[in-house]
Structure formats: structure tokens, C-alpha cells
Design a protein around this motif. Structure first.
Motif, PDB file in Angstrom:
ATOM      1  N   TYR A 473     -33.202  53.755  24.716  1.00  0.00           N
ATOM      2  CA  TYR A 473     -34.622  53.649  24.362  1.00  0.00           C
ATOM      3  C   TYR A 473     -34.749  52.765  23.137  1.00  0.00           C
ATOM      4  CZ  TYR A 473     -38.529  55.531  21.470  1.00  0.00           C
ATOM      5  OH  TYR A 473     -39.617  55.686  20.632  1.00  0.00           O
ATOM      6  N   THR A 474     -35.708  51.839  23.127  1.00  0.00           N
ATOM      7  CA  THR A 474     -35.926  51.015  21.939  1.00  0.00           C
ATOM      8  C   THR A 474     -37.223  51.398  21.250  1.00  0.00           C
ATOM      9  OG1 THR A 474     -37.165  49.218  23.022  1.00  0.00           O
ATOM     10  CG2 THR A 474     -34.752  49.071  23.048  1.00  0.00           C
ATOM     11  N   PHE A 475     -37.223  51.247  19.925  1.00  0.00           N
ATOM     12  CA  PHE A 475     -38.421  51.544  19.140  1.00  0.00           C
ATOM     13  C   PHE A 475     -38.506  50.577  17.963  1.00  0.00           C
ATOM     14  CE2 PHE A 475     -35.032  53.837  17.088  1.00  0.00           C
ATOM     15  CZ  PHE A 475     -35.342  53.846  15.726  1.00  0.00           C
ATOM     16  N   PRO A 476     -39.703  50.079  17.652  1.00  0.00           N
ATOM     17  CA  PRO A 476     -39.859  49.148  16.535  1.00  0.00           C
ATOM     18  C   PRO A 476     -39.793  49.856  15.190  1.00  0.00           C
ATOM     19  CG  PRO A 476     -41.985  49.580  17.547  1.00  0.00           C
ATOM     20  CD  PRO A 476     -40.957  50.299  18.379  1.00  0.00           C
ATOM     21  N   VAL A 477     -39.225  49.179  14.202  1.00  0.00           N
ATOM     22  CA  VAL A 477     -39.148  49.713  12.845  1.00  0.00           C
ATOM     23  C   VAL A 477     -40.024  48.900  11.896  1.00  0.00           C
ATOM     24  CG1 VAL A 477     -37.610  50.291  10.922  1.00  0.00           C
ATOM     25  CG2 VAL A 477     -36.810  50.548  13.279  1.00  0.00           C
ATOM     26  N   GLY A 478     -40.088  47.590  12.112  1.00  0.00           N
ATOM     27  CA  GLY A 478     -40.892  46.741  11.231  1.00  0.00           C
ATOM     28  C   GLY A 478     -40.713  45.284  11.580  1.00  0.00           C
ATOM     29  N   VAL A 479     -40.859  44.429  10.580  1.00  0.00           N
ATOM     30  CA  VAL A 479     -40.669  42.991  10.751  1.00  0.00           C
ATOM     31  C   VAL A 479     -39.858  42.463   9.574  1.00  0.00           C
ATOM     32  CG1 VAL A 479     -42.823  42.660  12.035  1.00  0.00           C
ATOM     33  CG2 VAL A 479     -42.816  42.427   9.542  1.00  0.00           C
ATOM     34  N   VAL A 480     -39.393  41.238   9.696  1.00  0.00           N
ATOM     35  CA  VAL A 480     -38.651  40.608   8.609  1.00  0.00           C
ATOM     36  C   VAL A 480     -39.540  40.511   7.366  1.00  0.00           C
ATOM     37  CG1 VAL A 480     -37.589  38.456   7.832  1.00  0.00           C
ATOM     38  CG2 VAL A 480     -37.146  39.299  10.140  1.00  0.00           C
ATOM     39  N   ASP A 481     -38.971  40.887   6.236  1.00  0.00           N
ATOM     40  CA  ASP A 481     -39.682  40.861   4.962  1.00  0.00           C
ATOM     41  C   ASP A 481     -38.894  39.959   4.003  1.00  0.00           C
ATOM     42  OD1 ASP A 481     -40.333  41.615   2.175  1.00  0.00           O
ATOM     43  OD2 ASP A 481     -41.544  43.189   3.090  1.00  0.00           O
ATOM     44  N   GLU A 482     -39.508  38.877   3.537  1.00  0.00           N
ATOM     45  CA  GLU A 482     -38.788  37.918   2.695  1.00  0.00           C
ATOM     46  C   GLU A 482     -38.262  38.552   1.413  1.00  0.00           C
ATOM     47  OE1 GLU A 482     -40.656  34.217   1.886  1.00  0.00           O
ATOM     48  OE2 GLU A 482     -41.323  33.913   3.950  1.00  0.00           O
ATOM     49  N   GLN A 483     -38.993  39.542   0.886  1.00  0.00           N
ATOM     50  CA  GLN A 483     -38.566  40.189  -0.357  1.00  0.00           C
ATOM     51  C   GLN A 483     -37.433  41.180  -0.114  1.00  0.00           C
ATOM     52  OE1 GLN A 483     -39.825  39.093  -3.284  1.00  0.00           O
ATOM     53  NE2 GLN A 483     -40.952  37.653  -1.974  1.00  0.00           N
ATOM     54  N   LYS A 484     -37.560  41.957   0.950  1.00  0.00           N
ATOM     55  CA  LYS A 484     -36.549  42.978   1.233  1.00  0.00           C
ATOM     56  C   LYS A 484     -35.325  42.416   1.956  1.00  0.00           C
ATOM     57  CE  LYS A 484     -39.943  46.733   1.700  1.00  0.00           C
ATOM     58  NZ  LYS A 484     -40.526  47.736   2.635  1.00  0.00           N
ATOM     59  N   ASP A 485     -35.504  41.293   2.650  1.00  0.00           N
ATOM     60  CA  ASP A 485     -34.434  40.761   3.500  1.00  0.00           C
ATOM     61  C   ASP A 485     -34.060  39.335   3.117  1.00  0.00           C
ATOM     62  OD1 ASP A 485     -34.719  43.137   5.116  1.00  0.00           O
ATOM     63  OD2 ASP A 485     -36.471  42.190   6.043  1.00  0.00           O
TER      64      ASP A 485
END
Length: 545
Positions: A473-485
Motif C-alpha cells: 500500500y502506498t501513502f503520501p507523506v509530503g513534497v520536496v522541501d528546499e529547506q528541509k531537503d
């Protein structure tokens, strides 16, 4: 003979001509769209406020209830999703067959039935459903993305299509696939390349990439894909969707077109894709509730079981597969989910990858076992070439005896996994084996568009679980974040291989702007999709959703 290029161009023109002129986007919009095209349906002026509200409802159960209560008519709902699917097609090249007229006719019939009898025809009454190109529909052209199949009309519907229609669902379109289905990029010589709505310079994945792009554009409330080695999970991951890869023979595949039809060493499965966990549950409860084993002789007879709260669970986190390290946003997602689950009172332990290199070797040989003969048969004498993104056979066809030895290795690996999983009961605080494994679907985010097949080392995050035939099963967590990633500092990690090096050094937040971050959950027990979605509910609660 008409050149294959001309036949393909004529098919594309036919598809475009089937979009009503009132639903066409301005040439200026199509000439210079933004990289993130998801907002265009709302700003286009093509959909009314009600149609926007309908198509932006992520929960199929809510849509069904509003149809059942007659707050919304099936015709209103179907028209709204047809319009949005038409817009999605113009921006992402996600469709292969447009069934709008057929769908609207059926929607009117269902509204009349509800008005006259006060009863719905089934649990999916009036709900538009999109289908991957593989699902044949009687009287509808089915190309499977091959020029050789242009003009081929299906003489009968796939069992799943007939079953869904009996439940009240309304197929309103079919969606794009890679040539041969064997690619992480949904592109073929007939329909072209599907783009990722979040960032059109990135792939939507394969082989259910058209379905994923359509759903990400909210052009369907519920879609159906197929998965051999990750073909539901990776497109869902690359476009930010919920999805389910069931155990093989859990759902009816009979009558659908397929590459490697008849091969049983590693079986393709079908499963739902959507914008919410609840929508996956709607699909599974309806289809399993219809007793699919009475529709398809290969389906296992197992009823759907409602899940009750059972308290604390034990989740195992697999941070990498031992071959290729995950991009920083994926590692962050694993950390965030781990923290949320622990705060919610669940136990979280580590899972060590179980010889993924050996497992991938088995998978690769299974894919190669016919020496490429099935693909040659599908290509026919059209003159169409194999596209560069496609996985192609690298070895001669195996003998029957050689394939039996390969099956023995597969079964040995399955036995090893079973023994390893059961042994975890001695180390968990719950006193039972771990309830699920959480990991990435790939070590990378949605990749820039491909011009060659993905290396085998990049696909084991999904193929291993396919080899084990476990529900995922897949589930979204978020999106790419320039500050965090941020991009990792040079020398911060020593790659274990050239593939690992290329993957790790290829990440940057600018390149992967807006890329969704999605994880997968694996149930170590086969045919327990009901339990798996229940575990998905536990994760959703832990994440505060």
C-alpha cells in the motif's frame, strides 16, 4: 502498407478530436504551461464551481453518498470528471481512449433508475472510474500502446469491467502506458509520453503512469492500474497517490490484455489508485463483496473483513535496500513517520533488507525467460521499433527445465522471508511478528524523463515484494522541501556502487521541485489486504490526517 508513424499520428488525432471543443484549453495555455499544471483546471473556466467541488472531493465514499442521497446526480458527477479528464489529457497526455459520451449516457440511465426505484444498482452507483489501457471494453478499440493494434476493437469486456459496471461504476476513460508495459516511463509510439502534473519535466512512472497522472489532476475519483514489478506503486509514488498492490489472484484479471499472459513465475496483479485511503477501501469492499471468485476462476475465495481497533502495532522500517541509498526527502519521510508512529504509541523497529540483490537477479531472469518472444508477437509486422526506455530481453529463451529451477529459487527466497518474519516475534514488545514493513517505493523521487531503462539496482524496492507476492500500500507523506531537503554535501556519503553514486549525486531540490514524497507499507501475510488498509488507517491517524 501505411507507415507506422502515419497510423500512430492518425490515432492521436482521433483521440484529440473526441474532446468537445468547449473543453479545449487555449493555444496560449498549451504553448507555455507552468511546470506544475495542477491548478489549470481551476483557472481554466471550463468547470463550474459545483464541478470543481465535485472533482476536488478526494473521498469516493463521500461522492457515492451524495449521489445516493440525490444531492448530486450521477450525470453531474460524470460530466465534471469527464471535463477534468479532458483537461488532464491536454496537459499531461494521460489518456488512450475517451469514453465520455458512453459514460454520460450510462449516468443518465442510473439517475433515472434511482429516481424511479429509490434504489441504487450497487455500491458504486454512478461513480466514474478510470481504467488502465489493459482493461478491454466490448466494442472499444484497444491498442495496448502498439501500432499493430490500432483498429483492434475488443469483442468482449475484461471481467473486472463487467463486474464494476454491474456494481454501478461508469468507466469514463482509459489511460496511457509504456510500450510493452516494461518501463518506468509511460511513453509509446501511439499516444506519446505522459507527464507528471506536479512537475512536467519529471516522469509519472510506469506502467500505470497515465492512470497516476489523471488521478493527480483529479480527472477521476478512482482508478485501476496493474502491477508486475511496481507498476502501480511507483507511478502512485511519483504523483502523490494512495494505491494498493494486492496479492496475486485476489482480484479478477481475466479478459484483460497483458504482456507475459500465461506466465506464472511472477504474476501481474490489478489494484486501485486514488487520492485517499477511503477510496481504496470503497473499491476493495465493493469488488471483493461481489464474490469475484464467481467471475474469474483464478481468484482466491476470501471475504473482506472489517478491521477493528487492536491497539498497539509493531512497524518495521527498512531505511534502504542495501544496494542504493534513498534521496534525502525520502529519508526525512521515513524519520517523520517513525516519530509519528512512536508518538501514537506504536512500536517501531528496524528491518534489515533480505538479500535484495539475489532477489532482483531472480526477478530479472523471470522477466527475461521467454527471450523477448512475447514482445515480438505484440509488435507484429507494423514496422514499429522498440523504444529506448523499454526493458528488453538480454538472454535467449529458457527451457522448461531452466524455468523450473528459477521457480525453485523464488520459492526458496519466499521460505527465507517467511522464516525471518516469523522470527521477529521473539524481539517485538507485542510478542507477535512485526505487523508491517514501511519503506520507499524507489531510492529516488519521480525521475527526470527517461531515455533508457532503469538499472536493475533502482527497482528492488518494489520488485522484491512482487517476488514475495505480498500486498503493498502506498501513502503520501509530503513534497520536496528546499529547506528541509538540501543537496547533500560532497563526500558526506560514500556510495557502495556506481548506480548508488549516480542516484545519490543526482539529487537536488531544484531538479525535483514539487516532487511528491510517498512511502509503501507491506503486509508480510498474503491475501490480508483488509488488514493492510487497516494498518494504513493507523498510519493516517498517527500523521494526524
Amino acid at each position: 502498407m501505411v507507415p507506422w508513424q502515419d497510423r500512430a499520428a492518425a490515432k492521436r488525432a482521433q483521440l484529440h478530436a473526441s474532446i468537445p471543443s468547449a473543453w479545449l484549453l487555449p493555444a496560449s495555455t498549451l504553448a507555455a504551461p507552468p511546470s506544475d499544471v495542477r491548478s489549470i483546471p481551476r483557472s481554466s473556466g471550463i468547470l463550474s464551481e459545483l464541478e470543481l467541488k465535485i472533482t476536488e472531493e478526494d473521498n469516493a465514499a463521500v461522492i457515492l453518498e451524495k449521489i445516493r442521497s440525490r444531492e448530486w446526480s450521477s450525470e453531474q458527477v460524470t460530466l465534471a470528471f469527464c471535463k477534468r479528464a479532458a483537461i488532464a489529457q491536454q496537459l499531461t497526455c494521460c489518456l488512450t481512449e475517451i469514453l465520455f459520451d458512453r459514460a454520460l449516457k450510462r449516468a443518465k440511465e442510473l439517475d433515472e433508475h434511482l429516481e424511479t426505484t429509490g434504489e441504487v444498482v450497487g455500491p458504486l452507483h454512478g461513480l466514474p472510474v478510470s481504467l488502465k489501457e489493459q482493461f478491454d471494453i466490448e466494442g472499444v478499440e484497444s491498442t495496448m500502446g502498439f501500432v499493430s493494434r490500432i483498429g483492434h476493437n475488443s469483442s468482449s469486456s475484461a471481467v473486472l469491467v463487467s463486474l464494476l459496471e454491474s456494481l454501478g461504476a461508469i468507466p469514463h476513460c482509459r489511460t496511457n502506458i509504456p510500450q510493452t508495459l516494461l518501463s518506468d516511463e509511460s511513453t509509446n509510439n501511439v499516444f506519446g509520453r505522459t507527464l507528471n502534473p506536479s512537475n512536467t519535466s519529471l516522469t509519472a512512472g510506469g506502467s500505470s503512469g497515465g492512470e497516476a497522472a489523471l488521478l493527480a489532476m483529479r480527472g477521476s475519483p478512482l482508478g485501476v492500474g496493474t502491477d508486475l514489478g511496481g507498476s502501480i506503486r511507483k507511478p502512485a509514488s511519483f504523483t502523490g497517490l494512495y494505491s494498493l498492490r494486492p496479492t496475486s489472484r485476489r482480484l479478477p484479471y481475466a479478459g484483460a490484455s497483458n504482456i507475459f499472459a500465461g506466465a506464472e513465475a511472477l504474476e501481474s496483479v490489478l489494484g486501485p489508485m486514488a487520492n485517499s485511503l477511503e477510496s481504496l477501501e470503497v473499491f476493495m469492499k465493493a469488488v471483493v463483496g461481489a464474490k469475484p471468485w464467481e467471475w474469474d476462476s483464478r481468484v482466491i475465495e476470501r471475504e473482506w473483513k472489517e478491521q477493528e481497533e487492536e491497539g498497539r502495532k509493531c512497524f518495521a522500517i527498512m531505511r534502504w535496500d542495501g544496494l542504493v541509498r534513498c534521496h534525502p526527502p525520502i529519508e526525512r519521510a521515513l524519520d517523520e513517520v517513525t516519530e509519528a508512529l512512536r508518538k501514537a504509541g506504536h512500536e517501531v523497529v528496524d528491518w534489515e533488507p533480505l538479500d535484495h540483490a539475489g532477489a532482483q537477479e531472480i526477478v530479472s531472469k523471470i522477466f527475461d525467460s521467454d527471450g523477448g518472444e512475447d514482445v515480438k508477437q505484440w509488435l507484429g509486422d507494423s514496422g514499429e521499433p522498440i523504444m529506448p526506455q523499454v526493458f528488453t530481453s538480454q538472454h535467449p529463451a529458457m527451457s522448461a527445465h531452466e524455468s523450473w529451477q528459477l521457480n525453485k529459487k523464488r520459492d526458496e527466497y519466499r521460505q527465507l522471508f517467511l522464516k525471518t518474519w516469523l522470527a521477529t516475534a521473539t524481539s517485538t514488545q507485542t510478542g507477535r511478528p512485526i505487523d508491517a514493513i514501511i519503506c520507499a517505493t524507489a531510492p529516488h523521487l519521480a525521475a527526470p524523463h527517461l531515455e533508457s531503462p532503469r538499472p536493475g539496482g533502482l527497482i528492488t524496492y518494489t520488485t522484491v515484494w512482487s517476488l514475495l507476492d505480498l500486498p503493498c500500500y502506498t501513502f503520501p507523506v509530503g513534497v520536496v522541501d528546499e529547506q528541509k531537503d538540501p543537496q547533500p554535501l560532497a563526500g558526506a556519503y560514500t556510495p557502495v556502487s556506481e548506480v548508488d553514486k549516480e542516484n545519490w549525486e543526482g539529487y537536488s531540490p531544484e531538479l525535483y521541485k514539487n516532487a511528491p514524497v510517498v512511502l509503501q507499507v507491506i503486509n508480510p501475510r498474503r491475501f490480508r489486504e483488509d488488514e493492510l488498509l487497516g494498518l494504513g488507517g493507523d498510519i493516517e491517524k498517527a500523521l494526524g490526517r
